[in-house]
Design a protein around this motif. Structure first.
Motif, short mmCIF file in Angstrom:
data_model
loop_
_atom_site.label_atom_id
_atom_site.label_comp_id
_atom_site.label_asym_id
_atom_site.label_seq_id
_atom_site.Cartn_x
_atom_site.Cartn_y
_atom_site.Cartn_z
N VAL A 19 2.57 14.58 2.12
CA VAL A 19 4.23 14.82 2.63
C VAL A 19 4.67 13.66 2.37
CG1 VAL A 19 3.47 16.95 4.01
CG2 VAL A 19 3.75 14.62 4.92
N PRO A 20 6.18 13.97 2.18
CA PRO A 20 7.06 12.42 1.96
C PRO A 20 7.25 11.90 3.61
CG PRO A 20 8.50 14.75 1.86
CD PRO A 20 6.97 15.23 1.64
N THR A 21 7.34 10.67 3.66
CA THR A 21 7.38 10.23 5.04
C THR A 21 8.73 9.04 4.90
OG1 THR A 21 6.42 9.10 7.14
CG2 THR A 21 5.75 8.66 4.63
N LEU A 22 9.41 8.82 5.88
CA LEU A 22 10.09 7.50 5.95
C LEU A 22 9.53 6.58 6.76
CD1 LEU A 22 13.68 9.08 6.85
CD2 LEU A 22 12.85 8.27 4.72
N ARG A 23 8.17 6.67 7.39
CA ARG A 23 7.49 5.59 8.19
C ARG A 23 6.88 4.68 7.40
NH1 ARG A 23 2.07 8.07 10.99
NH2 ARG A 23 0.84 7.58 9.11
N ALA A 24 6.62 3.42 7.80
CA ALA A 24 5.94 2.36 7.28
C ALA A 24 4.51 2.93 6.96
CB ALA A 24 5.67 1.32 7.96
N VAL A 25 4.12 2.53 5.81
CA VAL A 25 2.71 3.40 5.15
C VAL A 25 2.00 1.79 4.55
CG1 VAL A 25 1.70 4.57 3.39
CG2 VAL A 25 3.67 5.46 4.42
N SER A 26 0.57 2.11 4.99
CA SER A 26 -0.20 1.02 4.57
C SER A 26 -1.11 1.64 3.36
CB SER A 26 -1.09 0.53 5.58
OG SER A 26 -2.27 -0.29 5.28
N GLU A 27 -0.81 1.19 2.21
CA GLU A 27 -1.54 1.60 1.01
C GLU A 27 -3.13 1.55 1.15
OE1 GLU A 27 -0.22 3.30 -1.34
OE2 GLU A 27 1.88 3.21 -0.56
N GLY A 28 -3.53 0.57 1.79
CA GLY A 28 -5.01 0.19 2.04
C GLY A 28 -5.49 1.32 2.96
N MET A 29 -4.75 1.70 4.01
CA MET A 29 -5.18 2.58 4.78
C MET A 29 -5.21 4.00 4.32
SD MET A 29 -6.42 3.38 7.81
CE MET A 29 -6.23 2.55 9.10
N GLU A 30 -4.17 4.41 3.43
CA GLU A 30 -3.89 5.49 2.75
C GLU A 30 -5.06 6.02 2.26
OE1 GLU A 30 -1.26 8.17 2.94
OE2 GLU A 30 -0.60 6.58 4.80
N ALA A 31 -5.74 4.99 1.53
CA ALA A 31 -6.96 5.48 0.60
C ALA A 31 -8.15 5.61 1.76
CB ALA A 31 -7.71 4.17 -0.18
N HIS A 32 -8.12 5.28 2.92
CA HIS A 32 -9.01 5.65 3.90
C HIS A 32 -9.12 7.06 4.72
CE1 HIS A 32 -11.40 1.98 3.50
NE2 HIS A 32 -10.55 1.38 3.60
N LEU A 33 -7.71 7.57 4.60
CA LEU A 33 -7.38 8.47 5.58
C LEU A 33 -8.31 9.82 5.30
CD1 LEU A 33 -3.26 8.77 5.76
CD2 LEU A 33 -5.24 8.79 7.51
N TYR A 34 -8.88 10.27 6.34
CA TYR A 34 -9.73 11.64 6.50
C TYR A 34 -10.95 11.43 5.75
CZ TYR A 34 -5.00 13.10 7.25
OH TYR A 34 -3.67 13.38 7.47
N LYS A 35 -11.32 10.26 5.13
CA LYS A 35 -12.70 10.03 4.46
C LYS A 35 -13.76 10.05 5.72
CE LYS A 35 -11.56 8.24 -0.04
NZ LYS A 35 -11.76 7.37 -0.98
N ALA A 36 -14.97 10.34 5.80
CA ALA A 36 -15.87 10.09 6.82
C ALA A 36 -16.93 9.19 6.05
CB ALA A 36 -16.68 11.58 6.91
N TYR A 37 -17.28 8.21 6.64
CA TYR A 37 -18.23 7.12 6.22
C TYR A 37 -19.35 7.21 6.96
CZ TYR A 37 -14.08 5.19 3.69
OH TYR A 37 -12.95 5.21 3.06
N PRO A 38 -20.37 7.30 6.40
CA PRO A 38 -21.62 7.57 7.11
C PRO A 38 -22.26 6.28 7.87
CG PRO A 38 -22.28 7.55 4.96
CD PRO A 38 -20.80 7.50 4.99
N VAL A 39 -22.78 6.47 9.08
CA VAL A 39 -23.17 5.43 9.96
C VAL A 39 -24.50 6.20 10.63
CG1 VAL A 39 -22.84 3.73 11.82
CG2 VAL A 39 -20.95 4.74 10.39
N LEU A 40 -25.59 5.47 10.77
CA LEU A 40 -27.01 5.64 11.17
C LEU A 40 -27.44 7.03 10.36
CD1 LEU A 40 -26.53 5.21 14.91
CD2 LEU A 40 -27.19 3.49 13.37
N ASP A 41 -28.24 7.74 11.26
CA ASP A 41 -28.83 8.85 10.52
C ASP A 41 -28.03 10.14 10.39
OD1 ASP A 41 -29.15 9.29 12.92
OD2 ASP A 41 -31.43 9.63 12.76
N HIS A 42 -27.11 10.42 11.41
CA HIS A 42 -26.37 11.66 11.38
C HIS A 42 -24.56 11.29 11.65
CE1 HIS A 42 -30.01 14.14 11.21
NE2 HIS A 42 -30.27 13.43 12.04
#
Length: 302
Positions: A19-42
């Motif tokens: 969605v379009p936004t007027l707020r400040a955006v971090s391009e680096g963080m946008e790449a991480h949004l919602y992705k789940a990164y595995p830690v430990l076994d579960h």
């Protein structure tokens, strides 16, 4: 990593929608949004939302300090100045909200950082999944002989196998009894979920949403991403470090220099350094430090 089908579907939907936004955006963080990164076994860590970036830190600093920052030539220099001199408020202008799945015993250690907003999965209303943290054999070690809250030498292969058998057996047995006490909905004499959960072991997985500002997040990372932190919480902190480095690269670089890679010296330790620079051979007995302080000081220098 164990994402439920509903969680996976939510991630796919969110990442496919913008969605379009007027707020400040971090391009680096946008790449991480919602992705789940595995830690430990579960377990996993995923970013749900964030606010602010490096520029937000500088914006806040210039409002609060006014002309005092005119000598700082650029945003990165200002951020390094703020970090170096322990200014905290500007870093509080950035926030992050994480979804974390973690063992209960890790959550109890994590919750000691009381500067965040937390909402945890409730075992009063819902039934916990049959998922338990079982360490890898190389993570099994004896009690340290010099640190009452740490690990020492690795267990032998025979001892590791025995411990893993106990952990797996106890976890399965406790969960079987948990299910037995809860029974099926509508059956008579079912124990309430809020009571049945007391039988579950501390290595069962829970989940929460954890929202924190950058200043307090960096404090968390300084303690929990440290080599001396318990492995099971350190791996979560290490994964979060990767996200923060992309979200606020200037702030994270300064954090690495002045917090993670730096050290704070006591007045006695600073005096010893000055004496050493003058060529004096200083010992623990002549330093004025206790044996524990001296050992930690020598570790810093070595």
């Amino acid at each position: 990593m164990s994402l439920t089908p509903d969680q996976q579907a939510e991630i796919e939907t969110l990442r496919s929608t913008s969605v379009p936004t007027l707020r400040a955006v971090s391009e680096g963080m946008e790449a991480h949004l919602y992705k789940a990164y595995p830690v430990l076994d579960h377990g996993f860590v995923r970013v749900i939302d964030y606010m602010g970036d490096d520029a937000a830190i500088c914006q806040a600093a210039r409002v609060s300090y006014g002309k005092g920052t005119k000598s700082v030539q650029n945003d990165e220099g200002l951020i390094r100045y703020l970090m170096r001199h322990w200014h905290s408020t500007p870093f509080e202008m950035c926030e992050i909200k994480l979804h974390v799945k973690l063992p209960v015993f890790v959550a109890r250690q994590w919750i000691r950082h009381r500067t965040a907003n937390v909402n945890e999965y409730s075992a009063r209303y819902s039934i916990l999944d049959r998922e338990f943290y079982i360490p890898q054999p190389e993570q099994l070690a004896a009690q340290s002989v010099i640190n009452n809250q740490g690990r020492g030498e690795p267990l032998s292969a025979e001892a590791s196998a025995r411990v893993l058998e106990i952990l797996k057996g106890d976890a399965a047995r406790c969960y079987d009894h948990y299910e037995e006490m809860i029974g099926k909905e509508g059956e008579p004499d079912n124990l309430a979920r809020e009571l049945a959960r007391m039988n579950l072991p501390a290595n069962i997985y829970t989940q929460w949403y954890w929202k924190v500002d950058l200043h307090n997040l960096l404090h968390f990372l300084r303690l929990r991403a440290d080599a001396h932190a318990q492995y099971e919480i350190r791996v979560y902190a290490d994964e979060i470090c990767k996200v923060v480095a992309d979200w606020v690269p200037a702030a994270y670089s300064a954090f690495e220099d002045y917090r993670m890679g730096g050290a704070t010296l006591s007045s006695k330790a600073l005096d010893v350094v000055k004496r050493m620079l003058k060529g004096e051979d200083v010992t623990q007995e002549s330093s004025g430090m206790s044996k524990g302080e001296w050992r930690e000081f020598r570790t810093l220098l070595d």
